[in-house]
Structures are given as structure tokens and as C-alpha cells.
Scaffold this active site. Structure first.
Site, PDB file in Angstrom:
ATOM      1  N   HIS A  95      19.965   0.616  77.393  1.00 45.75           N
ATOM      2  CA  HIS A  95      19.804   1.842  78.030  1.00 45.75           C
ATOM      3  C   HIS A  95      21.298   2.558  78.400  1.00 45.75           C
ATOM      4  O   HIS A  95      21.320   3.469  79.285  1.00 45.75           O
ATOM      5  CB  HIS A  95      19.260   1.432  79.466  1.00 45.75           C
ATOM      6  N   CYS A 149      34.078  22.198  74.648  1.00 44.96           N
ATOM      7  CA  CYS A 149      33.131  23.352  74.606  1.00 44.96           C
ATOM      8  C   CYS A 149      32.680  23.966  76.071  1.00 44.96           C
ATOM      9  O   CYS A 149      32.267  24.896  75.844  1.00 44.96           O
ATOM     10  CB  CYS A 149      31.974  22.976  73.659  1.00 44.96           C
ATOM     11  N   PRO A 179      13.782 -15.738  89.822  1.00 48.20           N
ATOM     12  CA  PRO A 179      13.084 -16.316  90.703  1.00 48.20           C
ATOM     13  C   PRO A 179      11.609 -16.057  90.842  1.00 48.20           C
ATOM     14  O   PRO A 179      10.647 -16.770  91.431  1.00 48.20           O
ATOM     15  CB  PRO A 179      13.912 -15.743  92.088  1.00 48.20           C
ATOM     16  N   GLY A 224      16.568 -12.220  84.631  1.00 51.60           N
ATOM     17  CA  GLY A 224      16.969 -11.293  85.611  1.00 51.60           C
ATOM     18  C   GLY A 224      16.154  -9.993  85.257  1.00 51.60           C
ATOM     19  O   GLY A 224      16.708  -8.827  85.680  1.00 51.60           O
TER      20      GLY A 224
HETATM   21  P1  NAD Z   1      14.092  -4.713  87.742  1.00 48.96           P
HETATM   22  O1  NAD Z   1      14.662  -4.343  89.026  1.00 48.96           O
HETATM   23  O2  NAD Z   1      12.904  -4.040  87.520  1.00 48.96           O
HETATM   24  O3  NAD Z   1      13.880  -6.350  87.711  1.00 48.96           O
HETATM   25  C1  NAD Z   1      14.900  -7.099  88.495  1.00 48.96           C
HETATM   26  C2  NAD Z   1      14.451  -8.406  88.110  1.00 48.96           C
HETATM   27  O4  NAD Z   1      15.481  -9.513  88.474  1.00 48.96           O
HETATM   28  C3  NAD Z   1      13.173  -8.878  88.802  1.00 48.96           C
HETATM   29  O5  NAD Z   1      12.251  -9.626  88.200  1.00 48.96           O
HETATM   30  C4  NAD Z   1      13.741  -9.968  89.817  1.00 48.96           C
HETATM   31  O6  NAD Z   1      12.768 -10.889  90.413  1.00 48.96           O
HETATM   32  C5  NAD Z   1      15.005 -10.623  89.271  1.00 48.96           C
HETATM   33  N1  NAD Z   1      15.926 -10.993  90.154  1.00 48.96           N
HETATM   34  C6  NAD Z   1      16.374 -10.510  91.347  1.00 48.96           C
HETATM   35  N2  NAD Z   1      17.493 -11.298  91.663  1.00 48.96           N
HETATM   36  C7  NAD Z   1      17.683 -12.208  90.768  1.00 48.96           C
HETATM   37  C8  NAD Z   1      18.794 -13.380  90.566  1.00 48.96           C
HETATM   38  N3  NAD Z   1      19.727 -13.705  91.332  1.00 48.96           N
HETATM   39  N4  NAD Z   1      18.674 -14.097  89.330  1.00 48.96           N
HETATM   40  C9  NAD Z   1      18.019 -13.618  88.399  1.00 48.96           C
HETATM   41  N5  NAD Z   1      16.828 -12.687  88.565  1.00 48.96           N
HETATM   42  C10 NAD Z   1      16.791 -12.019  89.609  1.00 48.96           C
HETATM   43  O7  NAD Z   1      15.165  -4.483  86.498  1.00 48.96           O
HETATM   44  P2  NAD Z   1      15.009  -4.340  85.109  1.00 48.96           P
HETATM   45  O8  NAD Z   1      13.957  -5.539  84.582  1.00 48.96           O
HETATM   46  O9  NAD Z   1      16.282  -4.638  84.418  1.00 48.96           O
HETATM   47  O10 NAD Z   1      14.580  -3.208  84.417  1.00 48.96           O
HETATM   48  C11 NAD Z   1      14.794  -2.018  85.455  1.00 48.96           C
HETATM   49  C12 NAD Z   1      15.650  -0.631  84.608  1.00 48.96           C
HETATM   50  O11 NAD Z   1      16.535  -0.541  85.781  1.00 48.96           O
HETATM   51  C13 NAD Z   1      16.183  -0.972  83.880  1.00 48.96           C
HETATM   52  O12 NAD Z   1      16.261   0.172  82.773  1.00 48.96           O
HETATM   53  C14 NAD Z   1      17.933  -0.965  83.874  1.00 48.96           C
HETATM   54  O13 NAD Z   1      18.478  -0.297  83.155  1.00 48.96           O
HETATM   55  C15 NAD Z   1      17.949  -0.347  85.409  1.00 48.96           C
HETATM   56  N6  NAD Z   1      19.128  -0.840  86.308  1.00 48.96           N
HETATM   57  C16 NAD Z   1      20.037  -1.140  86.114  1.00 48.96           C
HETATM   58  C17 NAD Z   1      20.963  -1.842  86.917  1.00 48.96           C
HETATM   59  C18 NAD Z   1      22.192  -2.324  86.617  1.00 48.96           C
HETATM   60  O14 NAD Z   1      22.970  -1.680  85.628  1.00 48.96           O
HETATM   61  N7  NAD Z   1      22.850  -3.359  87.182  1.00 48.96           N
HETATM   62  C19 NAD Z   1      20.702  -1.718  88.139  1.00 48.96           C
HETATM   63  C20 NAD Z   1      19.630  -1.289  88.645  1.00 48.96           C
HETATM   64  C21 NAD Z   1      18.405  -0.866  87.562  1.00 48.96           C
END
Ligand code: NAD
Length: 250
Positions: A125, A157, A223, A196
Site C-alpha cells: 500500500h 515542476c 487476537p 495483525g
Molecule cells: P485493520 O485495522 O483492518 O486490522 C487490524 C487487525 O489487527 C485486526 O484484525 C486486529 O484484530 C489485529 N490486531 C490488533 N492488535 C493486534 C496485536 N497486538 N497483534 C496482532 N494483531 C492485532 O488493518 P489491516 O488489515 O492492516 O488493513 C487496513 C488498512 O489500513 C490497510 O490498508 C493498511 O495499509 C492501513 N493502515 C496502516 C497502518 C500502518 O501503516 N501501521 C495503520 C492503520 C491502517
């Protein structure tokens, strides 16, 4: 108590598989950075002026009001600037060094994997630390936050620059797809880990299952229940606790 014993048993089993694996493919999402203090996608909704990211992370929103969209990204960049990797990021960097073949595909737009020492990383992404000229497509790295003048403009530019991230409705990064396909074409995986991520984008479960193939093992660390299918071992817990347990010496 029974749940905890079951989790410990599953961690032990997964640890053996990870330890013996020669070829490893890892997919990560926002959850791996949650323990570093980065809000996940759902938590992020409303964290800044109650704005849903789906309303600002689009080309239409940018064309309508680039300054407004940049203010939102500037606030995210500011929030990310001093954040540090957590034990989950470090464990993956360590794992990479132990394996013949390793590739880490992340949906995250920050660089906590690289900060932890990971080298073979693809950002499907894009990156929040890159700015792309909307006219010429040139990309430059910039970690300034807050930014001086919003919206930023191309130094060559003068056209508007945008964050080099994939917005809703846009295609995922072709170069990272190609890199991932190149890696997967080199042979079947022994272990695939999905960590995650809610796995809401189809390509996450599809890549994970294709990479696992007929003889590999698909391990999920999260989780909560997710959209991922075909999981062989689901480790329901925090990545920062489970990954070090999988990667530390037998
Ligand atoms: P999401 O927010 O949809 O899902 C997050 C997942 O992480 C959930 O399933 C949750 O249960 C799990 N989770 C929460 N705490 C955790 C932990 N301590 N250990 C393991 N798992 C844990 O995020 P996604 O699936 O990455 O997709 C959403 C979109 O948002 C993506 O396009 C991403 O690029 C973007 N995004 C990126 C960031 C970043 O760069 N850090 C942050 C927020 C959103």
C-alpha cells in the site's frame, strides 16, 4: 485455563515448524504495529477530527481539497514520527536472517519493519514517508512532520505532490506485486504467517493460501477472528508476545 494450555501447545507446534522451515512468507497488517502505539485502521477512524479514513484517503477527496487531505496525512506522519518497533517487528527481522528464502509483504505504510532491521520487505500500500509528483510521477523521500507548506509541491515542476500511498479505489503497487510473484515462483513455502490483519482485501487470503500450497503450513497471529481462510494454526493473541516466543531458540 484450558484455552491458555491450548494456546501454549499451539505456540510450541508453530515454533517447531517455523524453526525447521527453509522458505517463509509473511504478510502483516496494522495490528503488528498496534503495540508500538500506531492505531489500527478501525481505531484510526475518528482519531483526528472524527474523520473516517475512507473519506480522506481517496483521489476524489484529494482533487477536491488537497490541503485538507494533506493536513490529515501530516497529523498521521507527526503521530508516527517518534514511534518505535515492538518485539514483533524485531522477531521478524531476526527470522529473516535465519532463513534461506524469506519475504515480508506488509500493508502498513510506516517503516517499523525496516527500523527493526528487516530487509526483504514490500509495501503493497506504499509509504507515508514518500511524496509523489501528481504530474511527473517522481517520488521523493521526506520525513518532515509537521510539513512547512501544505499541500507540498514538486521542487522541479511545481505540481502538487501526493502521499505515495494506495488510496481506496486505486490499484495496489505493481512493482510490489511483481516482487511478490517473483518470490513465490521460486518454490513452495514451508511456512506462511499472516499477522495483525483483518485480511479484508481478497489478495491477502489468496496470496497466503497460494503460497502455502499443498504442503506448507498457514499460521495466523491475531487476537480476533478474521476473514482469512485455510488457516492451519490460529494463534489468538498479541503479535508482540507470540512472535518472540516463535522465533527465540528452541
Ligand atoms: P485493520 O485495522 O483492518 O486490522 C487490524 C487487525 O489487527 C485486526 O484484525 C486486529 O484484530 C489485529 N490486531 C490488533 N492488535 C493486534 C496485536 N497486538 N497483534 C496482532 N494483531 C492485532 O488493518 P489491516 O488489515 O492492516 O488493513 C487496513 C488498512 O489500513 C490497510 O490498508 C493498511 O495499509 C492501513 N493502515 C496502516 C497502518 C500502518 O501503516 N501501521 C495503520 C492503520 C491502517
Amino acid at each position: 485455563m484450558a484455552d491458555q494450555t491450548n494456546l501454549l501447545y499451539k505456540i510450541q507446534k508453530a515454533k517447531e515448524l517455523v524453526h525447521n522451515a527453509k522458505r517463509v512468507f509473511v504478510l502483516t497488517g496494522a495490528g503488528i504495529s498496534a503495540e508500538s502505539g500506531v492505531p489500527t485502521f478501525r481505531d484510526a477512524a475518528g482519531h483526528w477530527k472524527n474523520i473516517n479514513p475512507e473519506q480522506v484517503a481517496t483521489r476524489q477527496a484529494f482533487d477536491r481539497d488537497p490541503k485538507f487531505v494533506w493536513e490529515w496525512y501530516d497529523s498521521r506522519r507527526l503521530q508516527l514520527q517518534d514511534i518505535k518497533p515492538n518485539p514483533a517487528h524485531y522477531s521478524l527481522a531476526k527470522l529473516e536472517q535465519q532463513k534461506d528464502a524469506f519475504y515480508l509483504l506488509t500493508q502498513n505504510v510506516e517503516d517499523l519493519h525496516e527500523q527493526a532491521g528487516s530487509k526483504r520487505v514490500g509495501h503493497i500500500h506504499g509509504s507515508i514517508w514518500e511524496l509523489k509528483c501528481t504530474q511527473e510521477g517522481t517520488v521523493r523521500h521526506d520525513r518532515t512532520a509537521p510539513m512547512e507548506d501544505l499541500p507540498p509541491r514538486c521542487k522541479i515542476c511545481g505540481a502538487l505532490e501526493r502521499p505515495n500511498v494506495v488510496w481506496f479505489g486505486e490499484r495496489i503497487r505493481e512493482d510490489v506485486i511483481a516482487e511478490t510473484e517473483r518470490f513465490l515462483s521460486q518454490g513452495e513455502m514451508d511456512v506462511v504467517m499472516v499477522i495483525g490483519t483483518g485480511a479484508i482485501f481478497d489478495y491477502i487470503p489468496e496470496w497466503a493460501n497460494r503460497a502455502r500450497g499443498a504442503r506448507g503450513t498457514l499460521i495466523e497471529i491475531n487476537p480476533s477472528e478474521t476473514e482469512l481462510y485455510g488457516v492451519d494454526i490460529a494463534l489468538r493473541g498479541n503479535a508482540g508476545e507470540i512472535l518472540p516466543a516463535l522465533v527465540e531458540p528452541q
